[in-house]
Every structure is written in C-alpha cells, then in structure tokens.
Scaffold this active site. Structure first.
Site, short mmCIF file in Angstrom:
data_model
loop_
_atom_site.label_atom_id
_atom_site.label_comp_id
_atom_site.label_asym_id
_atom_site.label_seq_id
_atom_site.Cartn_x
_atom_site.Cartn_y
_atom_site.Cartn_z
N LEU A 246 0.83 -1.20 0.00
CA LEU A 246 0.00 0.00 0.00
C LEU A 246 0.86 1.26 0.00
O LEU A 246 2.04 1.21 0.38
CB LEU A 246 -0.93 -0.03 1.21
CG LEU A 246 -1.90 -1.24 1.21
CD1 LEU A 246 -2.51 -1.45 2.59
CD2 LEU A 246 -2.98 -1.05 0.16
N PRO A 247 0.30 2.40 -0.41
CA PRO A 247 1.12 3.60 -0.62
C PRO A 247 1.75 4.20 0.63
O PRO A 247 2.89 4.66 0.59
CB PRO A 247 0.14 4.60 -1.26
CG PRO A 247 -0.96 3.76 -1.82
CD PRO A 247 -1.08 2.58 -0.92
N THR B 169 6.29 0.38 1.93
CA THR B 169 7.29 1.23 2.57
C THR B 169 6.58 1.97 3.69
O THR B 169 5.77 2.87 3.43
CB THR B 169 7.91 2.21 1.56
OG1 THR B 169 8.55 1.47 0.52
CG2 THR B 169 8.93 3.11 2.25
N LYS C 30 14.77 -0.34 4.50
CA LYS C 30 14.25 0.24 3.25
C LYS C 30 14.27 1.77 3.30
O LYS C 30 14.66 2.44 2.33
CB LYS C 30 12.82 -0.25 3.02
CG LYS C 30 12.10 0.42 1.83
CD LYS C 30 12.83 0.16 0.51
CE LYS C 30 12.33 1.03 -0.63
NZ LYS C 30 10.91 0.90 -0.89
N LYS D 181 7.08 11.47 0.20
CA LYS D 181 6.49 10.69 1.29
C LYS D 181 7.55 9.84 1.98
O LYS D 181 7.63 9.77 3.20
CB LYS D 181 5.35 9.83 0.73
CG LYS D 181 4.65 8.94 1.76
CD LYS D 181 5.24 7.54 1.83
CE LYS D 181 5.04 6.78 0.55
NZ LYS D 181 5.58 5.36 0.64
#
Length: 309
Positions: free
Chosen positions: A69-70, A100, A175, A244
């Site tokens: 998911l974003p 992420t 990450k 983001k």
C-alpha cells in the site's frame, strides 16, 4: 505448506502489486485479492485470482495476507477500518506488510493481536523489478517465519537478494535508509556535476573521473545515465511518493532520537522540486533544479550526437 496448498491474500494491486501478483500466480500460488479500485485487479482476476470486496474477506480465504500500500495511513486503514484485516485474521494467522512504512503501524498491530505472525518486508526495484520478479526484499521478523515463506518471497524477488535483516521493524528501517541514501546521492550528484560543468569541465570527463575515484557510487556510475543520456527523470515513481518516503525517513530519525541535518536538506530539495514541477513529476526531477540554475540540461555529448542524427 506447499505452493499447491498455500493461498496468498494480496491487498493493493497498484504499480508494484500488479507485477508482484503476476509473478506469484506464475509460480503457482492461488490468490485472493482486493483493492480500492476493482479495475486494478482485473488482470489478476483474469489469470484466475479470486476477487473479494474487503480485507476481512481476504483474511478469511487465505493462508497468509500480503499488503502493498502507498503509505502507513493506508496500511492502518486496511488493518483497522470497517471489515478490516486485524480482527479478521485467525489466531496464528500471518500478515506480511511489503509497503514502505514505519515500525509503529506493525507494532500496534502486534500489540493488539500478539497471536499473529507478522513480518515487515518492504522492497526495492521499482515497478520494473516488480514486473520482472527481481525485487530486493528486506524482511524483519522471526527467522522461522522468513524460512516458512521463502518460496513466496522468491516468487517476487531474486533469491540472493531476499535478506532477513533483523527483528520486527528492521525491514522498514533498512528500506527507509536505502531510499534516504539514494535520494542523497541524487542531490549530491546533481550538485557536483553542475558545478564541475560550470567550471568548464566536460560532463562525461567529470563523470568518468568520479567513477574512477573513491567517490564513485552506483548512482554516479549507472542510475544518473537515464538523465544524462535520455532526459528520463523516472516518471514511473512519482515525486510525491519520493517526498512521502523522505518524510518517513525523517520520522524514523526523530523517533530514535538521532539528528538528520543532511537528510532534512535533501528532503527540502525534493519538496522544492515538487512545488516547481508538480507532484506527478518523476522521482529524479530534483536534478532539474541544478540544471535550471546551470541554464542547460546535463546531457552527455555522445547521447546528444545520437539524438541529432
């Protein structure tokens, strides 16, 4: 469980999830899928995946559930919203978050449902890697869970680049730090090349000198060539998403009490680029800030000659 009996639930079939599900299906895993946009799952369904309307239904029909998911907010909504995943997963069920994200979201989930088996497994490789099944995957969680699901991960990523990086939350942290360093390389490379060219050095001579020096990086040697040869700022990953990720990196630094002065400057340059060129511009667009100041695009002479032919 084997591929023939392990049903994978997958939530989030965007630019990354669509390629990941395609490779899971190619490896023989039955899928149950959902997305806020039903049309995003059309290809997976055409290949035999089962569509359901809610995250809870995915949990009820799958042996493990993957979310891709974003943002952390979207992950939290899928976990806790109406017909959410968290209440629907059976005791002993498995949730793998490949988004992420930040450790706090999964920490809250584990606190509320200590009976679940949870892994954080974010990826690198962009949509091309997702489509080709060559993602790098960084997994945080219990070692036995990693091994139990290794065939699932290997369906989506290169086996030698599937790394168990530590306990819960370590995958998220690795990450974010990789993203932060790559974005920092981009800004540093743009600055160094533009200053050197302004000082009269040939662009390719300067880049080759950097490659031959202790200052070399994968970005200088390879990644920057998409800009220098093709003017490609990678629109496959939007600048809004890069900003983001940089925000999440700063959040992580604050949460562990570490300074992030350089990261903060990189973040500001990316946000400046988003304000100037738009949030849908490619993730490498901050390079243009320096090209605009230089008054010309940074392009290798060989590439320019090929274009003119």
């Amino acid at each position: 469980m084997t591929k023939r009996t392990l049903t994978v639930g997958f939530i989030g079939l965007g630019s990354m999830g669509s390629g990941m599900t395609r490779n899971l299906q190619a490896s023989g895993f039955p899928l149950v899928v959902t997305d806020v946009r039903p049309e995003a799952a059309a290809d997976a369904v055409a290949r035999g995946a089962v569509w359901v309307d809610t995250a809870a239904e995915v949990a009820s029909r799958a042996d493990l559930v993957i979310t891709m998911l974003p943002t952390p907010r979207h992950v939290d909504q899928v976990l806790r919203g109406p017909d959410g995943l968290l209440d629907a997963l059976p005791s002993g069920g498995t949730w793998v978050d490949m988004s992420t994200s930040v450790p706090e979201v999964a920490e809250r989930a584990r606190a509320d449902r200590p009976d679940l088996r949870v892994l954080d497994a974010p990826v690198s490789g962009m949509s091309v890697g997702a489509a080709n099944g060559t993602l790098q995957i960084f997994i945080g969680g219990e070692a036995d869970d990693v091994e139990r699901l290794r065939e699932v991960f290997e369906a989506m990523g290169e086996p030698e680049r599937i790394l168990h990086v530590g306990g819960h939350g370590a995958g998220y942290a690795v990450k974010l730090m990789i993203n932060q360093l790559w974005f920092s390389h981009l800004i540093a490379t743009a600055e160094v090349l533009s200053v050197g060219v302004k000082a009269g050095v040939d662009l390719e001579v300067l880049r080759r000198a950097l490659v031959a020096s202790p200052a070399n990086s994968n970005f200088v040697e390879y990644d920057v060539l998409s800009i220098l040869d093709h003017g490609d700022y990678d629109e496959g990953f939007a600048l809004a998403l890069a900003c983001k990720d940089l925000g999440l990196s700063s959040d992580l630094a604050r949460s562990v009490g570490m300074p992030y002065e350089l990261s903060g400057l990189v973040d500001q340059q990316f946000r400046r680029a988003k304000a100037m060129y738009g949030e849908r511009a490619g993730e490498m667009t901050p390079f243009r800030l320096y090209e605009d100041l230089l008054g010309e695009p940074l392009r290798r002479a060989r590439a320019a000659a090929e274009v003119s032919r």
